[in-house]
Design a protein around this motif. Structure first.
Motif, mmCIF file in Angstrom:
data_model
loop_
_atom_site.group_PDB
_atom_site.id
_atom_site.type_symbol
_atom_site.label_atom_id
_atom_site.label_comp_id
_atom_site.label_asym_id
_atom_site.label_seq_id
_atom_site.Cartn_x
_atom_site.Cartn_y
_atom_site.Cartn_z
ATOM 1 N N LEU A 1 1.028 -1.145 -0.029
ATOM 2 C CA LEU A 1 0.169 0.138 0.035
ATOM 3 C C LEU A 1 0.883 1.167 0.016
ATOM 4 C CD1 LEU A 1 -3.068 -0.894 2.538
ATOM 5 C CD2 LEU A 1 -3.160 -0.394 -0.168
ATOM 6 N N GLU A 2 1.895 1.190 0.619
ATOM 7 C CA GLU A 2 2.868 2.449 0.458
ATOM 8 C C GLU A 2 3.017 2.948 -0.838
ATOM 9 O OE1 GLU A 2 6.462 1.212 2.458
ATOM 10 O OE2 GLU A 2 5.518 1.315 4.620
ATOM 11 N N GLN A 3 3.361 1.977 -1.694
ATOM 12 C CA GLN A 3 3.355 2.380 -3.105
ATOM 13 C C GLN A 3 2.295 2.534 -3.929
ATOM 14 O OE1 GLN A 3 5.045 -0.256 -1.677
ATOM 15 N NE2 GLN A 3 7.094 0.810 -1.228
ATOM 16 N N LEU A 4 1.326 1.363 -3.796
ATOM 17 C CA LEU A 4 0.218 1.545 -4.765
ATOM 18 C C LEU A 4 -1.074 2.252 -4.342
ATOM 19 C CD1 LEU A 4 0.602 -2.367 -5.401
ATOM 20 C CD2 LEU A 4 1.171 -0.353 -7.146
ATOM 21 N N GLY A 5 -1.067 2.715 -2.953
ATOM 22 C CA GLY A 5 -1.766 3.577 -2.506
ATOM 23 C C GLY A 5 -3.281 3.161 -1.960
ATOM 24 N N SER A 6 -3.888 2.332 -2.502
ATOM 25 C CA SER A 6 -5.414 1.834 -2.053
ATOM 26 C C SER A 6 -5.669 0.693 -2.696
ATOM 27 C CB SER A 6 -6.239 3.044 -2.479
ATOM 28 O OG SER A 6 -6.429 2.829 -3.991
ATOM 29 N N ILE A 7 -6.657 0.071 -2.229
ATOM 30 C CA ILE A 7 -7.154 -1.289 -2.756
ATOM 31 C C ILE A 7 -7.699 -1.051 -4.237
ATOM 32 C CG2 ILE A 7 -8.845 -3.156 -2.593
ATOM 33 C CD1 ILE A 7 -7.058 -3.444 -0.288
ATOM 34 N N GLU A 8 -8.252 -0.041 -4.540
ATOM 35 C CA GLU A 8 -8.496 0.204 -5.796
ATOM 36 C C GLU A 8 -7.563 0.523 -6.732
ATOM 37 O OE1 GLU A 8 -11.730 0.978 -3.090
ATOM 38 O OE2 GLU A 8 -9.680 1.868 -3.336
ATOM 39 N N GLY B 1 1.676 0.916 4.989
ATOM 40 C CA GLY B 1 1.348 2.281 5.012
ATOM 41 C C GLY B 1 0.746 2.823 6.083
ATOM 42 N N PRO B 2 0.445 4.159 6.047
ATOM 43 C CA PRO B 2 -0.354 4.767 7.336
ATOM 44 C C PRO B 2 -1.264 3.774 8.254
ATOM 45 C CG PRO B 2 -1.202 6.009 5.462
ATOM 46 C CD PRO B 2 -0.322 4.779 4.946
ATOM 47 N N THR B 3 -1.936 2.939 7.525
ATOM 48 C CA THR B 3 -3.127 2.126 7.951
ATOM 49 C C THR B 3 -2.519 0.878 8.823
ATOM 50 O OG1 THR B 3 -3.742 0.966 6.146
ATOM 51 C CG2 THR B 3 -4.682 3.002 6.510
ATOM 52 N N GLU B 4 -1.266 0.609 9.010
ATOM 53 C CA GLU B 4 -0.584 -0.600 9.193
ATOM 54 C C GLU B 4 -1.139 -1.198 10.621
ATOM 55 O OE1 GLU B 4 3.640 -0.652 9.522
ATOM 56 O OE2 GLU B 4 3.826 0.875 10.386
ATOM 57 N N GLN C 1 -6.987 -5.695 12.967
ATOM 58 C CA GLN C 1 -7.943 -6.539 12.104
ATOM 59 C C GLN C 1 -7.570 -7.887 11.943
ATOM 60 O OE1 GLN C 1 -8.715 -4.574 8.611
ATOM 61 N NE2 GLN C 1 -9.555 -2.744 9.335
ATOM 62 N N VAL C 2 -6.382 -8.159 11.482
ATOM 63 C CA VAL C 2 -5.717 -9.538 11.361
ATOM 64 C C VAL C 2 -5.776 -10.261 12.799
ATOM 65 C CG1 VAL C 2 -3.487 -10.755 10.886
ATOM 66 C CG2 VAL C 2 -4.529 -9.101 9.488
ATOM 67 N N GLY C 3 -5.397 -9.521 13.958
ATOM 68 C CA GLY C 3 -5.446 -10.141 15.135
ATOM 69 C C GLY C 3 -6.732 -10.504 15.860
ATOM 70 N N SER C 4 -7.712 -9.552 15.473
ATOM 71 C CA SER C 4 -9.130 -9.877 15.815
ATOM 72 C C SER C 4 -9.497 -11.077 15.044
ATOM 73 C CB SER C 4 -10.083 -8.818 15.534
ATOM 74 O OG SER C 4 -11.334 -9.157 15.741
ATOM 75 N N TYR C 5 -9.270 -11.302 13.840
ATOM 76 C CA TYR C 5 -9.698 -12.513 12.903
ATOM 77 C C TYR C 5 -8.996 -13.667 13.616
ATOM 78 C CZ TYR C 5 -11.207 -14.442 8.678
ATOM 79 O OH TYR C 5 -11.931 -15.233 7.746
#
Length: 433
Positions: A182-189, A341-344, A350-354
């Motif tokens: 995400l740091e380079q590609l920016g978003s899921i979209e 990126g900034p949402t790490e 989220q992964v931990g909750s899963y």
């Protein structure tokens, strides 16, 4: 054999002593009497600095702009000439092959590559898949009468377009879409858009998870289980492996999980489209052995699932789904996922909750240890002491994190990545116990 004196698609002056080679490498340490060396510009040094070492190792020729013995010398107008020559040569050889499959995705690329290649009896890329590596692969195998399967990973905008221009896949495959690089590609979209460039070939296939991202793309077909274009039927997953049917043919995959089963469906689809008997394809799929670190199951008095090669949120969740379906006390051991990126921190949480929903015990290590597991450890050595003391007969232990391949062992231990050391320690403790 790769003949430096043959007609090539670039201006070159072969030295009289240049000899044919069986393959090419951009790594001078691999040069040998059968392996020629390509001197490419690098981030820190130019490959020309290693030409003499390659020649001393017996390289049949070196692709370079230097005037040296056994050189396949290209004009030295600019630094990137050897690289341009390599790619031109690769495109020429790739054009001689009738079926090239390109595979990308946020997770599952290597798994899909392995199963697709088995079903097609294809040559396939090894783990290392940079553009120079792909070019060397195309030069070596482009003229083969067997199909080629190429893994095409990206971590920056525009890279897939460059790869597609080099590989020109007849079939483009996207296994999955999720937060990675995400740091380079920016978003899921942005990830879906960049990876979707691979779908420009004669045929386009996407895994079930990726299908919604390309529902508006004409001609794109989906594979997997459930509501897809090409569906496997009657999926069954047990501790012994996975099984399903496709086209009336049963497929059995020892020690496999749903991710491997979906990759095997891709293999069956490709075989069917290539006119290969499905029974023969299914037989080869049953023999696939994935590279280390890709959901490799080590059964014993307790079971270790080595999925430590790399990690993204989507890949970790898929591995946790597989863990949650297995009997026994389920233990997840998760480390840091890189390049988020900034949402790490949010993504690790989220992964931990899963993980807490699918495992009986959850361990985390590194900067986001508390987010990843109830039992949190700052460093890998601290984790190892507690984990090896806790594991007992009948347990199933999943290990997954990013690699941090360019980091030192000390950095990996501090950052909670490169958890293959945890896999090795658990196996050693089990086998010596």
């Amino acid at each position: 054999m790769l003949d430096p004196h043959a007609t090539l698609p670039f201006a070159a002056v072969p030295h009289p002593e240049a000899r044919p080679a069986r393959r090419l490498t951009w790594d001078s340490r691999e040069a040998s009497p059968d392996v020629a060396f390509v001197a490419l510009p690098g981030e820190r040094m130019h490959g020309n600095a290693f030409v003499e070492a390659a020649l001393a190792a017996g390289a049949p020729f070196v692709l370079t702009d230097l005037d040296v013995p056994r050189a396949l010398r290209v004009p030295s107008q600019e630094e990137s000439n050897a690289r341009d020559a390599l790619f031109a040569w690769a495109r020429q050889e790739r054009a001689r092959n009738s079926l090239v499959v390109g595979i990308t995705g946020s997770a599952g690329k290597t798994t899909a590559k392995s199963y697709a290649a088995a079903a097609l009896e294809a040559h396939y890329m090894p783990v290392y898949n940079t553009m120079p590596a792909i070019a060397c692969f195309l030069i070596e195998y482009g003229a083969s009468d067997r199909p080629l399967v190429v893994e095409m990973g990206i971590d920056r905008i525009g890279e897939m377009a460059e790869l597609v221009d080099l590989v020109r896949p007849d079939v483009g495959v996207v296994t999955s879409i999720g937060p990675a690089h995400l740091e380079q590609l920016g978003s899921i979209e942005g990830i879906a858009r960049e990876k979707g460039v691979i779908l420009q070939g004669r045929r386009a296939l996407v895994g079930a998870q990726a299908a919604p991202y390309y529902s508006q793309n004409p001609g794109v077909e989906s594979y997997g289980f459930g509501n897809v274009t090409h569906a496997g039927q009657d999926l069954q997953v047990t501790p012994e492996g996975a099984g399903f049917s496709y086209g009336g043919v049963d497929v059995a995959l020892p020690l496999a999980a749903p991710v491997q089963a979906e990759a095997a469906v891709l293999g069956m689809v490709l075989a069917q489209q290539a006119g290969i008997p499905l029974e023969a394809a299914a037989s080869r799929l049953a023999q696939v052995s994935l590279p280390g670190g890709r959901y490799r199951v080590h059964p014993g008095r307790y079971t270790v699932i080595d999925d430590a090669y790399n990690a993204s949120p989507l890949a970790v969740q898929a591995a946790l789904d597989a863990l949650g379906a297995l009997p026994g006390r389920r233990i997840s051991v998760l480390g840091r996922m890189l390049e988020l990126g900034p949402t790490e921190r949010e993504l690790h949480a989220q992964v931990g909750s899963y993980a807490r929903e699918r495992a009986d015990l959850t361990y985390g290590v590194g900067p986001f240890a508390a987010e990843l597991g109830d039992r949190a450890f700052a460093t890998v050595p601290e984790l190892l002491g507690a984990l090896t003391a806790e594991v007992r007969d009948g347990d199933v232990v999943l290990i997954k994190a990013s690699r941090g391949i360019s980091w030192t062992p000390e950095q990996r231990a501090q950052e909670g990545v490169g958890l293959d050391v945890v896999v090795n320690a658990l196996l050693q403790a089990r086998d010596n116990g």
